[in-house]
Scaffold this active site. Structure first.
Site, mmCIF file in Angstrom:
data_model
loop_
_atom_site.group_PDB
_atom_site.id
_atom_site.type_symbol
_atom_site.label_atom_id
_atom_site.label_comp_id
_atom_site.label_asym_id
_atom_site.label_seq_id
_atom_site.Cartn_x
_atom_site.Cartn_y
_atom_site.Cartn_z
ATOM 1 N N LYS A 56 -47.309 -37.100 89.145
ATOM 2 C CA LYS A 56 -46.748 -37.255 87.799
ATOM 3 C C LYS A 56 -47.647 -38.167 86.981
ATOM 4 O O LYS A 56 -47.938 -39.285 87.389
ATOM 5 C CB LYS A 56 -45.338 -37.852 87.949
ATOM 6 N N GLY A 65 -43.003 -33.991 81.506
ATOM 7 C CA GLY A 65 -42.028 -35.069 81.314
ATOM 8 C C GLY A 65 -42.236 -35.732 79.969
ATOM 9 O O GLY A 65 -43.154 -35.368 79.224
ATOM 10 N N PHE A 95 -43.343 -38.613 79.378
ATOM 11 C CA PHE A 95 -44.532 -39.473 79.297
ATOM 12 C C PHE A 95 -45.803 -38.792 79.779
ATOM 13 O O PHE A 95 -46.849 -39.406 79.856
ATOM 14 C CB PHE A 95 -44.298 -40.766 80.097
ATOM 15 N N GLY A 96 -45.716 -37.545 80.125
ATOM 16 C CA GLY A 96 -46.905 -36.828 80.585
ATOM 17 C C GLY A 96 -46.519 -35.647 81.466
ATOM 18 O O GLY A 96 -45.332 -35.368 81.662
ATOM 19 N N VAL A 136 -46.552 -33.121 84.975
ATOM 20 C CA VAL A 136 -46.443 -33.241 86.428
ATOM 21 C C VAL A 136 -47.310 -32.123 87.025
ATOM 22 O O VAL A 136 -47.199 -30.961 86.619
ATOM 23 C CB VAL A 136 -44.978 -33.105 86.897
ATOM 24 N N ILE A 192 -46.899 -28.320 86.964
ATOM 25 C CA ILE A 192 -45.597 -27.788 87.399
ATOM 26 C C ILE A 192 -44.443 -28.328 86.552
ATOM 27 O O ILE A 192 -43.312 -27.939 86.735
ATOM 28 C CB ILE A 192 -45.327 -28.057 88.898
ATOM 29 N N ASP A 207 -28.979 -41.399 85.038
ATOM 30 C CA ASP A 207 -29.432 -40.171 84.370
ATOM 31 C C ASP A 207 -29.274 -38.964 85.297
ATOM 32 O O ASP A 207 -30.190 -38.156 85.448
ATOM 33 C CB ASP A 207 -30.903 -40.343 83.932
HETATM 34 N N1 LIG Z 1 -41.325 -34.367 92.834
HETATM 35 C C1 LIG Z 1 -41.379 -33.265 92.076
HETATM 36 N N2 LIG Z 1 -41.595 -32.062 92.643
HETATM 37 C C2 LIG Z 1 -41.625 -30.947 91.889
HETATM 38 N N3 LIG Z 1 -41.458 -30.922 90.562
HETATM 39 C C3 LIG Z 1 -41.245 -32.078 89.932
HETATM 40 C C4 LIG Z 1 -41.199 -33.311 90.653
HETATM 41 N N4 LIG Z 1 -40.951 -34.311 89.768
HETATM 42 C C5 LIG Z 1 -40.836 -33.720 88.562
HETATM 43 N N5 LIG Z 1 -41.019 -32.391 88.652
HETATM 44 C C6 LIG Z 1 -40.916 -31.415 87.555
HETATM 45 O O1 LIG Z 1 -41.634 -31.869 86.440
HETATM 46 C C7 LIG Z 1 -40.851 -31.794 85.272
HETATM 47 C C8 LIG Z 1 -40.929 -33.088 84.520
HETATM 48 O O2 LIG Z 1 -40.409 -34.087 85.328
HETATM 49 P P1 LIG Z 1 -40.285 -35.562 84.830
HETATM 50 O O3 LIG Z 1 -39.518 -36.325 85.844
HETATM 51 O O4 LIG Z 1 -41.611 -36.070 84.445
HETATM 52 O O5 LIG Z 1 -39.486 -35.321 83.526
HETATM 53 P P2 LIG Z 1 -38.594 -36.227 82.666
HETATM 54 O O6 LIG Z 1 -37.200 -35.880 83.010
HETATM 55 O O7 LIG Z 1 -39.008 -36.135 81.270
HETATM 56 O O8 LIG Z 1 -38.843 -37.643 83.244
HETATM 57 P P3 LIG Z 1 -39.482 -38.865 82.555
HETATM 58 O O9 LIG Z 1 -38.535 -39.292 81.504
HETATM 59 O O10 LIG Z 1 -39.573 -39.799 83.697
HETATM 60 O O11 LIG Z 1 -40.845 -38.449 82.071
HETATM 61 C C9 LIG Z 1 -39.464 -31.437 85.667
HETATM 62 O O12 LIG Z 1 -39.193 -30.163 85.149
HETATM 63 C C10 LIG Z 1 -39.449 -31.379 87.147
HETATM 64 O O13 LIG Z 1 -38.868 -30.181 87.544
#
Ligand SMILES: Nc1ncnc2c1ncn2[C@@H]1O[C@H](COP(=O)(O)OP(=O)(O)OP(=O)(O)O)[C@@H](O)[C@H]1O
Length: 581
Positions: A200, A180, A182-183, A185, A177, A327
């Site tokens: 995640k 991110g 680092f990987g 989700v 879905i 952020d």
């Molecule tokens: N709890 C959640 N429920 C639904 N979707 C999520 C959730 N957390 C993250 N996502 C989706 O996954 C995607 C990546 O999120 P993530 O937080 O890993 O990205 P990021 O901003 O690069 O963060 P990080 O720097 O921590 O990796 C986002 O588009 C977000 O919409």
């Protein structure tokens, strides 16, 4: 199990609890007195006091309330012991204890008839607003209900589920879905409960690389650089979870409807992956804004107000507890199925030791949302106003579908942030113009504060849509984050859990003396487990009614060997604590 064994175990539990030495000594001597008087009622009372003291001195009061309420409401859904669980248990280490604590993650055993594909971790009766047109952000006391206990599993297994999907422990990974830094989700479904989560994934290699860069650059740990990070340990001594320890520690503490909940962290020892299991935000990010010309979603006035009010409440809660998010941007503002705003991503957030100290170093956050002082300063700046700035940029984005300052060049972008004013020429509502101008004030000392925002005419629609009070919003105080929390507060919970189990065992003993316990019961009680997995221990605060002649039962006098063992435990407990210092 004999009464001697019960006493011996209870002494160990008290001595191993995370209480200060003086408390442990005091409780141990109370237990000793009960033992000498052969008074099991007094022993139970002592164990109850241990629980209460643990609640008041550890940072887990909410968790323990949760344990209590869960136990009291017969909601303990002790998981069946799977093969991997029993393997973990057999190690007898801290993490095997944690596996048992999983049992206390919210149960939905009453939902069995519900279509499992429709459940999410937040599927509960909704007591709170968050519909886009609600007129007040009122909430009942259940809104900030005790947070779930964050479980840490260090050697999670990855298997293939019967439907051919990857499964990490009990979480079947249904589909990706998000992506991110680092990987990926995943949408994860707990195969035991049908509850949906956002799982995640983190690449340990990427996290380690980042961690090393941070150590080199900043002299402290990487992701989640709280002010009280664990002292830098040799890499081989650190658990992989330490790479995200700061973020875990922050999320463990937070308990607010507008902040995403973390349920579990898992490390797959044999692979590069680690996982964080979050509450699922079904509706995804608030909006997508790009540096290009394509406009993002434009929110109506009342939608903007509703979203921004929720943002204010979430950030107020964070700031009140000395956490600066760093952020804030639409990508990190997700929405659950019912539209409730959830602040996510505490990877660069900061926690502060001293009240009033919110000084942060630059180099975190997303450039387009970065406050001017972060663009120009080389030293430390006050953190809270930088969140207010990012909230202002976010508000601008949802109102107009675009960024106020954008450029492909970071130098150019920083210059614009420092020198340009946002284009508000199309804005019809003078109140909104004032609000956004106060949020995007270049001078952080003049920027609007959260307290001032509370009475803002646009935000409250001239008082027609008031916010809940600050006290109500921040009432569910998270206790202070300690070094221990960052190092792995699991131990504290284990201590509490052991004591809870001890109380339970004492009560069982009082109710059913050893002569009445089956051999299986005794075996399981000896292993620290309730004898009937479907039965919940009684509520600790309300001692079980006991027969009038209970105290008149023949009592066993403590044996000399037991007293000797307890003496040895007390000496050992003392020396362990002294070693710690
Ligand atoms: N709890 C959640 N429920 C639904 N979707 C999520 C959730 N957390 C993250 N996502 C989706 O996954 C995607 C990546 O999120 P993530 O937080 O890993 O990205 P990021 O901003 O690069 O963060 P990080 O720097 O921590 O990796 C986002 O588009 C977000 O919409």
């Amino acid at each position: 199990m004999s009464q001697d064994d019960f006493y011996q175990n209870s002494f160990s539990m008290v001595l191993q609890s995370p209480l200060p030495l003086t408390d442990r000594r005091s409780f141990a001597s109370q237990l000793e007195a009960s033992l000498l008087a052969s008074n099991l009622t007094a022993a139970t009372t002592t164990l109850n006091s241990v629980t209460t003291t643990l609640n008041s001195v550890t940072s887990f009061s909410s968790s323990s309330q949760y344990l209590r309420s869960t136990i009291g409401n017969n909601d303990v859904t002790t998981t069946s012991t799977t093969e991997s669980d029993s393997k973990e248990d057999s190690k007898g280490d801290l993490h095997s204890e944690e596996t048992k604590i999983t049992a206390l993650v919210p149960s939905n055993s009453s939902d069995t008839e519900e279509d499992e594909s429709s459940r999410t971790s937040t599927d509960k009766p909704r007591h709170h607003h968050a519909h886009s047109h609600s007129h007040t952000h009122s909430r009942d006391s259940s809104v900030n209900s005790p947070p779930p206990i964050v479980k840490e599993t260090l050697d999670a297994c990855v298997t293939v589920s019967p439907t051919g999907k990857l499964q990490v422990k009990q979480y079947e990974l249904r589909r990706i879905i998000g992506q991110g830094a680092f990987g990926i989700v995943n949408l994860g479904v707990d195969v035991n409960t049908g509850i949906k989560y956002a799982v995640k994934e983190f690449s340990k290699a990427k996290l380690r690389k980042k961690d090393r860069q941070n150590l080199f650059r900043l002299g402290h740990r990487g992701r989640g650089p709280g002010r009280r990070g664990p002292t830098v340990q040799a890499e081989e001594e650190r658990s992989p979870l330490d790479l995200i320890r700061g973020e875990i520690a922050i999320l463990k503490k937070l308990n607010h409807i507008n902040i995403v909940k973390l349920y579990e962290v898992l490390d797959v020892a044999a692979e590069d992956s680690m996982y964080m299991v979050f509450e699922l935000c079904e509706l995804g990010a608030l909006t997508e804004v790009t540096v290009g010309d394509k406009l993002g979603k434009i929110f109506t006035d009342s939608e903007c107000r509703d979203v921004f009010q929720q943002m204010v409440l979430g950030i107020e809660y964070l700031h009140e507890h000395d956490i600066v998010h760093r952020d804030i941007k639409p990508d990190n503002l997700l929405r659950s199925a019912d539209g409730t705003l959830k602040i996510v991503d505490f990877g660069v957030s900061e926690m502060f030791t001293k009240k009033g100290d919110d000084m942060i170093k630059k180099s975190a956050g997303s450039p387009a949302f970065m406050a001017p002082e972060l663009c120009r300063s080389h030293g430390e700046v006050s953190g809270k106003p930088t969140d207010l700035w990012s909230m202002g940029i976010t508000l601008f984005c949802i109102r107009y579908g675009r960024l106020p300052f954008k450029s492909g060049s970071s130098f150019e972008l920083q210059k614009m942030i420092n020198e340009n004013e946002p284009d508000l020429s199309d804005e019809q509502d003078p109140r909104f113009r004032t609000t956004i101008t106060k949020l995007l004030e270049k001078d952080p000392s003049k920027r609007i504060t959260l307290d001032e925002l509370r009475n803002d005419p646009w935000l409250t629609n001239d008082g027609l849509v008031p916010l809940i009070s600050k006290d109500e919003n921040t009432q569910n105080a998270v206790l202070e984050v300690t070094e221990d929390d960052l190092r792995g507060a699991v131990q504290q919970l284990n201590g509490l859990f052991r004591v809870l189990k001890a109380v339970y065992k004492f009560k069982q003993l009082r109710k059913s003396p050893s002569s009445r316990a089956s051999s299986r019961d005794r075996r399981e009680m000896a292993a620290g487990e309730p004898s009937d997995r479907s039965l919940s221990p009684p509520l600790i605060d309300s001692p079980p009614s006991e027969p009038a002649n209970d105290t008149a039962k023949p009592v066993e006098k403590p044996s000399d060997s037991l007293l000797a063992k307890i003496d040895a435990l007390l000496v050992q407990g003392d020396s362990e604590v002294e070693d710690d210092h």
